[in-house]
Each structure stands twice: as structure tokens, then as C-alpha cells.
Scaffold this motif. Structure first.
Motif, mmCIF file in Angstrom:
data_model
loop_
_atom_site.group_PDB
_atom_site.id
_atom_site.type_symbol
_atom_site.label_atom_id
_atom_site.label_comp_id
_atom_site.label_asym_id
_atom_site.label_seq_id
_atom_site.Cartn_x
_atom_site.Cartn_y
_atom_site.Cartn_z
ATOM 1 N N VAL A 12 0.847 -1.180 0.000
ATOM 2 C CA VAL A 12 0.000 0.000 0.000
ATOM 3 C C VAL A 12 0.887 1.236 0.000
ATOM 4 N N GLN A 13 0.379 2.302 -0.561
ATOM 5 C CA GLN A 13 1.110 3.555 -0.567
ATOM 6 C C GLN A 13 1.010 4.248 0.783
ATOM 7 N N THR A 14 1.969 5.101 1.054
ATOM 8 C CA THR A 14 1.931 5.904 2.269
ATOM 9 C C THR A 14 0.602 6.639 2.373
ATOM 10 N N GLY A 15 0.005 6.576 3.555
ATOM 11 C CA GLY A 15 -1.292 7.188 3.775
ATOM 12 C C GLY A 15 -2.463 6.269 3.503
ATOM 13 N N GLY A 16 -2.194 5.094 2.970
ATOM 14 C CA GLY A 16 -3.249 4.156 2.645
ATOM 15 C C GLY A 16 -3.715 3.348 3.833
ATOM 16 N N SER A 17 -4.595 2.398 3.547
ATOM 17 C CA SER A 17 -5.225 1.599 4.585
ATOM 18 C C SER A 17 -5.228 0.128 4.210
ATOM 19 N N LEU A 18 -5.240 -0.714 5.223
ATOM 20 C CA LEU A 18 -5.388 -2.149 5.062
ATOM 21 C C LEU A 18 -6.245 -2.688 6.193
ATOM 22 N N ARG A 19 -6.831 -3.835 5.954
ATOM 23 C CA ARG A 19 -7.628 -4.523 6.959
ATOM 24 C C ARG A 19 -7.113 -5.947 7.085
ATOM 25 N N LEU A 20 -6.515 -6.245 8.220
ATOM 26 C CA LEU A 20 -5.980 -7.568 8.480
ATOM 27 C C LEU A 20 -6.990 -8.400 9.249
ATOM 28 N N SER A 21 -7.068 -9.668 8.906
ATOM 29 C CA SER A 21 -7.983 -10.581 9.569
ATOM 30 C C SER A 21 -7.227 -11.788 10.102
ATOM 31 N N SER A 62 2.979 4.282 18.791
ATOM 32 C CA SER A 62 3.234 4.598 17.402
ATOM 33 C C SER A 62 2.039 4.362 16.487
ATOM 34 N N VAL A 63 1.045 3.595 16.940
ATOM 35 C CA VAL A 63 -0.106 3.298 16.097
ATOM 36 C C VAL A 63 -1.411 3.829 16.658
ATOM 37 N N ARG A 64 -1.383 4.326 17.874
ATOM 38 C CA ARG A 64 -2.604 4.813 18.504
ATOM 39 C C ARG A 64 -3.237 5.917 17.659
ATOM 40 N N ASN A 76 -16.067 -15.279 13.890
ATOM 41 C CA ASN A 76 -14.965 -15.828 14.666
ATOM 42 C C ASN A 76 -13.626 -15.305 14.145
ATOM 43 N N THR A 77 -13.532 -13.979 14.049
ATOM 44 C CA THR A 77 -12.393 -13.338 13.419
ATOM 45 C C THR A 77 -11.906 -12.165 14.260
ATOM 46 N N VAL A 78 -10.604 -12.001 14.323
ATOM 47 C CA VAL A 78 -9.964 -10.838 14.929
ATOM 48 C C VAL A 78 -9.522 -9.917 13.805
ATOM 49 N N ILE A 79 -9.810 -8.630 13.947
ATOM 50 C CA ILE A 79 -9.558 -7.655 12.898
ATOM 51 C C ILE A 79 -8.555 -6.616 13.380
ATOM 52 N N LEU A 80 -7.675 -6.212 12.494
ATOM 53 C CA LEU A 80 -6.841 -5.044 12.723
ATOM 54 C C LEU A 80 -6.970 -4.136 11.510
ATOM 55 N N GLU A 81 -7.541 -2.962 11.723
ATOM 56 C CA GLU A 81 -7.673 -1.964 10.675
ATOM 57 C C GLU A 81 -6.519 -0.973 10.791
ATOM 58 N N LEU A 82 -5.792 -0.817 9.713
ATOM 59 C CA LEU A 82 -4.636 0.058 9.664
ATOM 60 C C LEU A 82 -4.933 1.214 8.721
ATOM 61 N N THR A 83 -4.777 2.420 9.201
ATOM 62 C CA THR A 83 -4.983 3.606 8.385
ATOM 63 C C THR A 83 -3.785 4.525 8.519
ATOM 64 N N SER A 84 -3.728 5.507 7.626
ATOM 65 C CA SER A 84 -2.646 6.489 7.623
ATOM 66 C C SER A 84 -1.286 5.815 7.712
ATOM 67 N N LEU A 85 -1.100 4.812 6.903
ATOM 68 C CA LEU A 85 0.098 3.993 6.985
ATOM 69 C C LEU A 85 1.338 4.770 6.561
ATOM 70 N N THR A 86 2.430 4.486 7.251
ATOM 71 C CA THR A 86 3.730 5.057 6.945
ATOM 72 C C THR A 86 4.713 3.932 6.676
ATOM 73 N N ILE A 87 5.866 4.284 6.149
ATOM 74 C CA ILE A 87 6.846 3.256 5.812
ATOM 75 C C ILE A 87 7.314 2.504 7.053
ATOM 76 N N GLU A 88 7.287 3.132 8.214
ATOM 77 C CA GLU A 88 7.702 2.442 9.427
ATOM 78 C C GLU A 88 6.714 1.373 9.868
ATOM 79 N N ASP A 89 5.542 1.342 9.256
ATOM 80 C CA ASP A 89 4.572 0.293 9.541
ATOM 81 C C ASP A 89 4.855 -0.979 8.760
#
Length: 111
Positions: A12-21, A62-64, A76-89
Motif C-alpha cells: 500500500v502507498q503511504t497514507g493508505g489503509s489495510l484490513r488484516l484478519s 506509534s499506532v494509537r 470468529n475473526t480478529v480484525i486489525l484496521e490500519l490507516t494512515s500507513l507510513t513506511i515504518e509500519d
């Protein structure tokens, strides 16, 4: 026995989002505290986010405000939504359930 399958990683590009399951088999996510960790090459694995059985959440500084952990009991799923992503992520992200069960990881690459 327990198996955790993680998905949703990618590039993903910087500033983008992902949804991990994280979809465990052999246990119900509603019965366990859960967490997401990440690890980059040359660095130790660090806790990113955690969610308690009562849905109280905690995040590393760093992610708050950018990441959100949740559970979808119906799936029955755990989700992590990531937004405003940076290269350090950029890292391999791992699901941990009940302090005992680890997923194999899903790669997140930010550029």
C-alpha cells in the motif's frame, strides 16, 4: 487443534489503509484476549494492539489513533484496521490469541 489463518496484508502507498484478519479454528475469539504483533527485519517483535475479553483495547504509541483492533464474533475473526500507513509500519504482522496461539503472519509493505 488450534490454527490461526491471517490475511489482508499487501502493498500500500503511504497514507493508505489495510484490513488484516485473523481467523482461528479450534477456539472462539469471544473467549480470549487477543493481540496483534509485528516484526521488521533486524528488530524484535513488538505488540501493536490488544483487545481484552470485555473489548477493552490498548495500542502502542506509534499506532494509537491509526490502528483499530476488534473482534467479529459472528465470523470468529480478529480484525486489525490500519490507516494512515507510513513506511515504518512495514512489517510482518502476527495474530496472538490467548497468549498461547500465534498465526503465521501476513506481510504489510508500505512505500
Amino acid at each position: 487443534q488450534v490454527q490461526l489463518v491471517e490475511s489482508g496484508g499487501g502493498s500500500v502507498q503511504t497514507g493508505g489503509s489495510l484490513r488484516l484478519s485473523c481467523a482461528p479454528s479450534g477456539l472462539s475469539v469471544s473467549d480470549f484476549s487477543m493481540a496483534w504483533f509485528r516484526q521488521s527485519p533486524g528488530k524484535e517483535r513488538e505488540a501493536v494492539a490488544a483487545i481484552r475479553r470485555d473489548d477493552l483495547t490498548a495500542y502502542t504509541d506509534s499506532v494509537r489513533g491509526r490502528f483499530t483492533i476488534s473482534r467479529d464474533n459472528s465470523r470468529n475473526t480478529v480484525i486489525l484496521e490500519l490507516t494512515s500507513l507510513t513506511i515504518e509500519d512495514t512489517a510482518m504482522y502476527y495474530c496472538l490469541v490467548g497468549f498461547d496461539y500465534w498465526g503465521q503472519g501476513t506481510q504489510v509493505t508500505v512505500s
